[in-house]
Design a protein around this motif. Sequence first.
Motif, PDB file in Angstrom:
ATOM      1  N   ARG A  44       0.863  -1.192   0.000  1.00  0.00           N
ATOM      2  CA  ARG A  44       0.000   0.000   0.000  1.00  0.00           C
ATOM      3  C   ARG A  44       0.891   1.231   0.000  1.00  0.00           C
ATOM      4  O   ARG A  44       1.605   1.495   0.951  1.00  0.00           O
ATOM      5  N   LEU A  45       0.853   1.952  -1.109  1.00  0.00           N
ATOM      6  CA  LEU A  45       1.665   3.163  -1.270  1.00  0.00           C
ATOM      7  C   LEU A  45       0.751   4.376  -1.336  1.00  0.00           C
ATOM      8  O   LEU A  45      -0.196   4.428  -2.128  1.00  0.00           O
ATOM      9  N   THR A  46       1.065   5.358  -0.505  1.00  0.00           N
ATOM     10  CA  THR A  46       0.375   6.650  -0.569  1.00  0.00           C
ATOM     11  C   THR A  46       1.382   7.688  -1.023  1.00  0.00           C
ATOM     12  O   THR A  46       2.397   7.909  -0.359  1.00  0.00           O
ATOM     13  N   ASP A  47       1.121   8.298  -2.192  1.00  0.00           N
ATOM     14  CA  ASP A  47       2.043   9.319  -2.685  1.00  0.00           C
ATOM     15  C   ASP A  47       1.257  10.495  -3.263  1.00  0.00           C
ATOM     16  O   ASP A  47       0.052  10.620  -3.011  1.00  0.00           O
ATOM     17  N   ASP A  49       0.097  11.091  -6.016  1.00  0.00           N
ATOM     18  CA  ASP A  49      -0.976  10.736  -6.939  1.00  0.00           C
ATOM     19  C   ASP A  49      -2.124   9.984  -6.264  1.00  0.00           C
ATOM     20  O   ASP A  49      -3.055   9.540  -6.932  1.00  0.00           O
ATOM     21  N   GLY A  50      -2.043   9.801  -4.945  1.00  0.00           N
ATOM     22  CA  GLY A  50      -3.111   9.117  -4.238  1.00  0.00           C
ATOM     23  C   GLY A  50      -2.634   7.838  -3.584  1.00  0.00           C
ATOM     24  O   GLY A  50      -1.443   7.654  -3.323  1.00  0.00           O
ATOM     25  N   GLU A  51      -3.583   6.929  -3.335  1.00  0.00           N
ATOM     26  CA  GLU A  51      -3.255   5.663  -2.683  1.00  0.00           C
ATOM     27  C   GLU A  51      -3.276   4.531  -3.698  1.00  0.00           C
ATOM     28  O   GLU A  51      -4.196   4.420  -4.516  1.00  0.00           O
ATOM     29  N   HIS A  52      -2.242   3.693  -3.642  1.00  0.00           N
ATOM     30  CA  HIS A  52      -2.110   2.573  -4.571  1.00  0.00           C
ATOM     31  C   HIS A  52      -2.009   1.280  -3.772  1.00  0.00           C
ATOM     32  O   HIS A  52      -1.120   1.129  -2.942  1.00  0.00           O
ATOM     33  N   GLN A  53      -2.922   0.364  -4.033  1.00  0.00           N
ATOM     34  CA  GLN A  53      -2.882  -0.957  -3.417  1.00  0.00           C
ATOM     35  C   GLN A  53      -2.591  -1.969  -4.516  1.00  0.00           C
ATOM     36  O   GLN A  53      -3.365  -2.102  -5.477  1.00  0.00           O
ATOM     37  N   VAL A  54      -1.454  -2.655  -4.426  1.00  0.00           N
ATOM     38  CA  VAL A  54      -1.080  -3.600  -5.473  1.00  0.00           C
ATOM     39  C   VAL A  54      -0.680  -4.929  -4.853  1.00  0.00           C
ATOM     40  O   VAL A  54      -0.124  -4.977  -3.752  1.00  0.00           O
ATOM     41  N   ASN A  55      -0.974  -5.987  -5.566  1.00  0.00           N
ATOM     42  CA  ASN A  55      -0.527  -7.315  -5.173  1.00  0.00           C
ATOM     43  C   ASN A  55       0.745  -7.647  -5.945  1.00  0.00           C
ATOM     44  O   ASN A  55       0.851  -7.344  -7.150  1.00  0.00           O
ATOM     45  N   ALA A 148      10.612   8.845   0.960  1.00  0.00           N
ATOM     46  CA  ALA A 148       9.603   7.843   1.298  1.00  0.00           C
ATOM     47  C   ALA A 148       9.795   7.364   2.731  1.00  0.00           C
ATOM     48  O   ALA A 148      10.915   7.282   3.227  1.00  0.00           O
ATOM     49  N   PHE A 149       8.674   7.038   3.377  1.00  0.00           N
ATOM     50  CA  PHE A 149       8.694   6.585   4.768  1.00  0.00           C
ATOM     51  C   PHE A 149       7.985   5.241   4.856  1.00  0.00           C
ATOM     52  O   PHE A 149       6.877   5.073   4.340  1.00  0.00           O
ATOM     53  N   ARG A 150       8.612   4.301   5.511  1.00  0.00           N
ATOM     54  CA  ARG A 150       8.018   2.986   5.730  1.00  0.00           C
ATOM     55  C   ARG A 150       7.219   3.041   7.033  1.00  0.00           C
ATOM     56  O   ARG A 150       7.762   3.068   8.115  1.00  0.00           O
ATOM     57  N   GLU A 151       5.897   3.085   6.906  1.00  0.00           N
ATOM     58  CA  GLU A 151       5.023   3.166   8.083  1.00  0.00           C
ATOM     59  C   GLU A 151       4.928   1.820   8.796  1.00  0.00           C
ATOM     60  O   GLU A 151       4.817   1.758  10.023  1.00  0.00           O
ATOM     61  N   ASN A 160       6.641  13.700  -1.662  1.00  0.00           N
ATOM     62  CA  ASN A 160       7.188  14.586  -2.689  1.00  0.00           C
ATOM     63  C   ASN A 160       7.134  13.930  -4.064  1.00  0.00           C
ATOM     64  O   ASN A 160       7.060  12.703  -4.170  1.00  0.00           O
ATOM     65  N   PRO A 161       7.196  14.719  -5.133  1.00  0.00           N
ATOM     66  CA  PRO A 161       7.248  14.142  -6.488  1.00  0.00           C
ATOM     67  C   PRO A 161       8.441  13.206  -6.641  1.00  0.00           C
ATOM     68  O   PRO A 161       9.490  13.407  -6.026  1.00  0.00           O
ATOM     69  N   HIS A 162       8.273  12.188  -7.481  1.00  0.00           N
ATOM     70  CA  HIS A 162       9.309  11.186  -7.680  1.00  0.00           C
ATOM     71  C   HIS A 162      10.215  11.578  -8.851  1.00  0.00           C
ATOM     72  O   HIS A 162       9.747  11.993  -9.903  1.00  0.00           O
ATOM     73  N   LEU A 163      11.518  11.389  -8.669  1.00  0.00           N
ATOM     74  CA  LEU A 163      12.486  11.620  -9.741  1.00  0.00           C
ATOM     75  C   LEU A 163      13.591  10.590  -9.640  1.00  0.00           C
ATOM     76  O   LEU A 163      14.093  10.304  -8.552  1.00  0.00           O
TER      77      LEU A 163
END
Length: 327
Positions: A44-47, A49-55, A148-151, A160-163
């Motif tokens: 589960r990534l929150t960035d 662009d929003g929240e992304h849940q991927v398997n 990025a922070f690992r919760e 922040n924007p990704h580069l």
Amino acid sequence: MDICIAGAGAIGCTLAARLTKSGQNVKVLARGATLETLQNKGIRLTDVDGEHQVNVVASDSAETLGKQDIIFVCCKTPALPSVLTLITPMLHEQTIVIPVVNGIPWWYLQGVEGRFAGANIEAIDPAGSVSKLIPQHHLIGCVIFITAFREAPGVVTSTNPHLIVLGEINHKMTERLENVRKLFEEAGIEARATDNIRDQIWTKVAANLTSNPLSVVTRGSLEQLYGDPRLKPLVRNLLDEALLVAAAYGARIRFDPYTFMELGAGMGAVKTSMLQDYEANQTLELDAIGYAVLELADKVSIPMPITKQLLDLTHFIASSHPHFKQN
């Protein structure tokens, strides 16, 4: 393409989530509680662009994951020897290995001509022990600008924007370099290909060296380190020392010192990765971020007295920690 993310920390999970969401065939090499979480709950990534849940497909076995076309090595530099050894079964002749690491990379003096060409940097590659693990032709250099922070295991927040900046270690522009760049572009991550990845390395090294060790000493955020009038003179001295060494190695850093400091302060109340590691009882990346730079400075007879004192002070503070694991 078959893509593996070796290491499922904050950066590894961010890349895995974005690449998977874009339709790429991504597998993750992980272990322990993180592996169990990825297998059962995914990422589960929150960035921005929003929240992304991927398997994702995850395993602790390189043999199980099989041969890969691209492997992103997303680990702390102290773990590199074990992780690079672990991924060996996944290599075929054309596999691209991209170390996503902080500080001076072990391959820095390889791939290009120069006075120190082919030498190893003892602080991060003692007796060439790391260089022996992955043949040079597999490597593409990478400098990542992602906060990025690992919760929790498999749960990451990136504000922040990704580069990401990519470059061959021999400074050539190649088809495979452009193909990797496009992968990130399609995943919604700004990606640039460069014909001199070492310029970008020094830009990131200057940022890490002026912020990470001092954050452990002060517990300060980026906003405080670069903006507080009591800390700014020290940070500026550290920056001047780093820029002098970078220039001695022919690096071109596009930001002037004043702009560099303003950009750092503008990052806001962000904890450095080293402070996060210290608070989590993890090994600090002092060798790659700091002592490797001192070693390069010594090769060209440039003193870095303030940087040396700060690194030693940080090492002393870390060694007083009950879970100290620094080499």
